[in-house]
Design a protein around this motif. Structure first.
Motif, mmCIF file in Angstrom:
data_model
loop_
_atom_site.group_PDB
_atom_site.id
_atom_site.type_symbol
_atom_site.label_atom_id
_atom_site.label_comp_id
_atom_site.label_asym_id
_atom_site.label_seq_id
_atom_site.Cartn_x
_atom_site.Cartn_y
_atom_site.Cartn_z
ATOM 1 N N ASN A 188 0.797 -1.247 0.000
ATOM 2 C CA ASN A 188 0.000 0.000 0.000
ATOM 3 C C ASN A 188 0.821 1.285 0.000
ATOM 4 O OD1 ASN A 188 -2.450 -1.489 0.235
ATOM 5 N ND2 ASN A 188 -1.898 -1.863 2.369
ATOM 6 N N VAL A 189 2.061 1.184 -0.439
ATOM 7 C CA VAL A 189 2.893 2.407 -0.538
ATOM 8 C C VAL A 189 2.547 3.137 -1.829
ATOM 9 C CG1 VAL A 189 5.268 3.174 -0.996
ATOM 10 C CG2 VAL A 189 4.797 1.603 0.894
ATOM 11 N N PHE A 190 2.600 4.460 -1.777
ATOM 12 C CA PHE A 190 2.425 5.268 -2.977
ATOM 13 C C PHE A 190 3.752 5.973 -3.260
ATOM 14 C CE2 PHE A 190 1.609 9.125 -5.286
ATOM 15 C CZ PHE A 190 0.632 8.791 -6.197
ATOM 16 N N ILE A 191 4.318 5.695 -4.422
ATOM 17 C CA ILE A 191 5.556 6.380 -4.832
ATOM 18 C C ILE A 191 5.167 7.358 -5.935
ATOM 19 C CG2 ILE A 191 7.891 6.080 -5.782
ATOM 20 C CD1 ILE A 191 7.856 4.466 -3.307
ATOM 21 N N GLY A 192 5.362 8.653 -5.702
ATOM 22 C CA GLY A 192 4.945 9.674 -6.665
ATOM 23 C C GLY A 192 5.801 9.695 -7.930
ATOM 24 N N GLY A 193 5.365 10.509 -8.860
ATOM 25 C CA GLY A 193 6.077 10.616 -10.134
ATOM 26 C C GLY A 193 7.512 11.088 -9.944
ATOM 27 N N ASN A 194 8.404 10.563 -10.769
ATOM 28 C CA ASN A 194 9.822 10.981 -10.786
ATOM 29 C C ASN A 194 10.591 10.735 -9.499
ATOM 30 O OD1 ASN A 194 10.881 12.209 -13.262
ATOM 31 N ND2 ASN A 194 8.990 13.367 -13.101
ATOM 32 N N CYS A 195 10.116 9.827 -8.681
ATOM 33 C CA CYS A 195 10.875 9.502 -7.466
ATOM 34 C C CYS A 195 12.010 8.539 -7.797
ATOM 35 C CB CYS A 195 9.969 8.816 -6.439
ATOM 36 S SG CYS A 195 8.849 9.940 -5.635
ATOM 37 N N GLY A 196 13.020 8.508 -6.943
ATOM 38 C CA GLY A 196 14.097 7.530 -7.084
ATOM 39 C C GLY A 196 14.392 6.920 -5.721
ATOM 40 N N ILE A 197 14.262 5.620 -5.609
ATOM 41 C CA ILE A 197 14.525 4.942 -4.338
ATOM 42 C C ILE A 197 15.650 3.939 -4.614
ATOM 43 C CG2 ILE A 197 13.510 3.652 -2.402
ATOM 44 C CD1 ILE A 197 11.972 6.243 -2.995
ATOM 45 N N TYR A 198 16.759 4.097 -3.911
ATOM 46 C CA TYR A 198 17.951 3.329 -4.259
ATOM 47 C C TYR A 198 18.606 2.711 -3.018
ATOM 48 C CZ TYR A 198 17.386 6.346 -8.349
ATOM 49 O OH TYR A 198 16.864 7.014 -9.434
ATOM 50 N N VAL A 248 4.615 10.492 5.307
ATOM 51 C CA VAL A 248 4.412 11.255 4.069
ATOM 52 C C VAL A 248 5.685 12.078 3.870
ATOM 53 C CG1 VAL A 248 3.016 13.011 2.900
ATOM 54 C CG2 VAL A 248 1.908 11.341 4.415
ATOM 55 N N VAL A 249 6.440 11.720 2.844
ATOM 56 C CA VAL A 249 7.763 12.318 2.637
ATOM 57 C C VAL A 249 7.698 13.290 1.465
ATOM 58 C CG1 VAL A 249 10.219 11.818 2.265
ATOM 59 C CG2 VAL A 249 8.769 10.107 3.371
ATOM 60 N N VAL A 250 8.123 14.534 1.700
ATOM 61 C CA VAL A 250 8.114 15.526 0.617
ATOM 62 C C VAL A 250 9.552 16.028 0.395
ATOM 63 C CG1 VAL A 250 5.735 16.264 1.123
ATOM 64 C CG2 VAL A 250 7.658 17.503 2.153
ATOM 65 N N GLN A 276 5.124 -0.070 4.908
ATOM 66 C CA GLN A 276 3.760 -0.040 4.385
ATOM 67 C C GLN A 276 3.039 1.280 4.632
ATOM 68 O OE1 GLN A 276 1.157 -2.707 6.857
ATOM 69 N NE2 GLN A 276 3.137 -3.622 7.252
ATOM 70 N N ASN A 277 2.174 1.589 3.653
ATOM 71 C CA ASN A 277 1.303 2.777 3.690
ATOM 72 C C ASN A 277 2.024 4.117 3.580
ATOM 73 O OD1 ASN A 277 -1.175 1.392 4.027
ATOM 74 N ND2 ASN A 277 -0.551 0.935 6.122
ATOM 75 N N ALA A 278 3.340 4.102 3.421
ATOM 76 C CA ALA A 278 4.044 5.387 3.281
ATOM 77 C C ALA A 278 3.660 6.047 1.954
ATOM 78 C CB ALA A 278 5.548 5.167 3.347
ATOM 79 N N ILE A 279 3.819 7.368 1.923
ATOM 80 C CA ILE A 279 3.577 8.127 0.686
ATOM 81 C C ILE A 279 4.845 8.916 0.391
ATOM 82 C CG2 ILE A 279 2.278 10.028 -0.358
ATOM 83 C CD1 ILE A 279 -0.114 9.214 1.357
ATOM 84 N N ILE A 280 5.379 8.707 -0.783
ATOM 85 C CA ILE A 280 6.584 9.441 -1.178
ATOM 86 C C ILE A 280 6.132 10.436 -2.245
ATOM 87 C CG2 ILE A 280 8.974 9.222 -1.988
ATOM 88 C CD1 ILE A 280 8.374 7.589 0.595
ATOM 89 N N ALA A 281 6.190 11.723 -1.904
ATOM 90 C CA ALA A 281 5.671 12.749 -2.825
ATOM 91 C C ALA A 281 6.506 12.796 -4.098
ATOM 92 C CB ALA A 281 5.680 14.111 -2.134
ATOM 93 N N ALA A 282 5.895 13.346 -5.135
ATOM 94 C CA ALA A 282 6.565 13.425 -6.432
ATOM 95 C C ALA A 282 7.955 14.044 -6.288
ATOM 96 C CB ALA A 282 5.714 14.267 -7.373
ATOM 97 N N GLY A 283 8.914 13.461 -6.947
ATOM 98 C CA GLY A 283 10.248 14.052 -7.031
ATOM 99 C C GLY A 283 11.186 13.787 -5.867
#
Ligand SMILES: CC(C)(COP(=O)(O)OP(=O)(O)OC[C@H]1O[C@@H](n2cnc3c(N)ncnc32)[C@H](O)[C@@H]1OP(=O)(O)O)[C@@H](O)C(=O)NCCC(=O)NCCS
Length: 265
Positions: A168-178, A225-227, A185-192
């Motif tokens: 249930n994680v949401f990874i926004g547009g243009n994110c990079g996770i390395y 929620v990470v911005v 679970q359930n985290a939201i990574i904002a676009a970019g």
């Protein structure tokens, strides 16, 4: 001898017989069906199966370069045939899933996207256009990987952990996770937002920087929620440096912001 022991032996070989190739195909099929995983959660803890990564590398080692349709690649890693997968759709347009990746039920993949060997995509996830799911990355159930999000692959060094994106994680547009980052679970990574293993991430709710666990993995906590943000540079206060910030923990407003269109599913 167990499959694990046989694969560890295979990894040390430099010449390969037909029996070795059959063994590799059995192993690769286990990756396709999801029975064999590069990393798995055991008693609440993510464990990297180094023998699986060695098996994947052995496949590269034994592969012969051949023509695969219009492509040229190792014969051990052709494009996967997903015709019999339950309710999986891959919209036409330049996407591929390499052999040795697991795709769960009801997964939707939008072109162009690429899923590499050892990756595990659990049920109901959406892999949007230009997304990359790198080698051995583990993606949970009902995850949304938005357009152009990059989930890094880690095959070598063998001991390095793959990136893990839980349910249930949401990874926004243009994110990079390395670099073996674990998005719980359930985290939201904002676009970019870009997060590597050594990116300082500030939790503004609890007023501290996140630190790595004993296994050298950086965890983004459940529901965070990470911005994208900035912080003062330590060595020179005249400058600011990129710093993802946990601005809050998921609430009703965030749920609405990342609600997926049912009609697409
Ligand atoms: C993170 C996101 C989901 C917003 O979540 P939300 O719960 O509605 O967030 P809120 O509006 O309550 O904002 C909370 C705080 O975060 C800040 N914030 C929200 N989104 C932000 C962003 N993307 N970048 C920087 N700050 C952001 C707000 O300004 C607010 O801070 P403040 O109170 O100091 O002003 C949204 O910004 C986002 O990134 N959506 C993904 C879009 C996307 O990639 N779509 C995919 C298309 S394929």
């Amino acid at each position: 001898m167990s499959l694990k022991s046989q694969i560890l032996e295979l990894y040390n070989k430099t010449e390969f017989s037909d029996i070795d190739r059959k063994l590799f195909l059995k192993f690769r099929n286990g990756l396709n069906t999801g029975e064999i995983r590069a990393a798995e959660k055991i008693e609440g803890k993510w464990i990297t199966n180094n023998w699986v990564k060695k098996g994947i590398l052995a496949g590269f080692q034994m592969g012969n370069i051949v023509q695969l349709g219009t492509f040229i690649d190792k014969d051990t890693y052709p494009i996967q045939d997903i015709t019999n997968r339950k309710n999986v759709r891959m919209v036409p347009g330049g996407s591929s899933i390499r052999e040795g990746a697991y795709i769960g039920e009801n997964v939707i993949m939008m072109p162009p996207m690429y899923i590499n060997v050892g990756a595990y995509i659990d049920d109901g996830s959406m892999i949007d256009s230009h997304a990359l799911v790198g080698t051995c990355a583990q993606v949970g159930k009902n995850v949304h990987l938005s357009a152009a999000s990059q989930i890094g692959g880690v095959l070598e060094p063998i001991g390095a952990n793959p990136v893990i994106v839980e349910d249930n994680v949401f990874i926004g547009g243009n994110c990079g996770i390395y670099d073996g980052v674990i998005i719980e679970q359930n985290a939201i990574i904002a676009a970019g937002v870009i997060i590597t293993g050594s990116t300082p991430v500030f939790d503004s709710v609890n007023n501290h920087f996140l630190t790595k666990d004993n296994n050298d993995s950086l965890h983004i906590p459940q529901g965070a929620v990470v911005v994208p943000g900035t912080r003062k540079m330590k060595s020179n206060n005249d400058f600011s440096i990129y710093c993802p910030i946990i601005i809050k923990y998921r609430d009703e407003k965030s749920n609405i912001a990342v609600t997926l269109e049912d009609a697409l599913r």
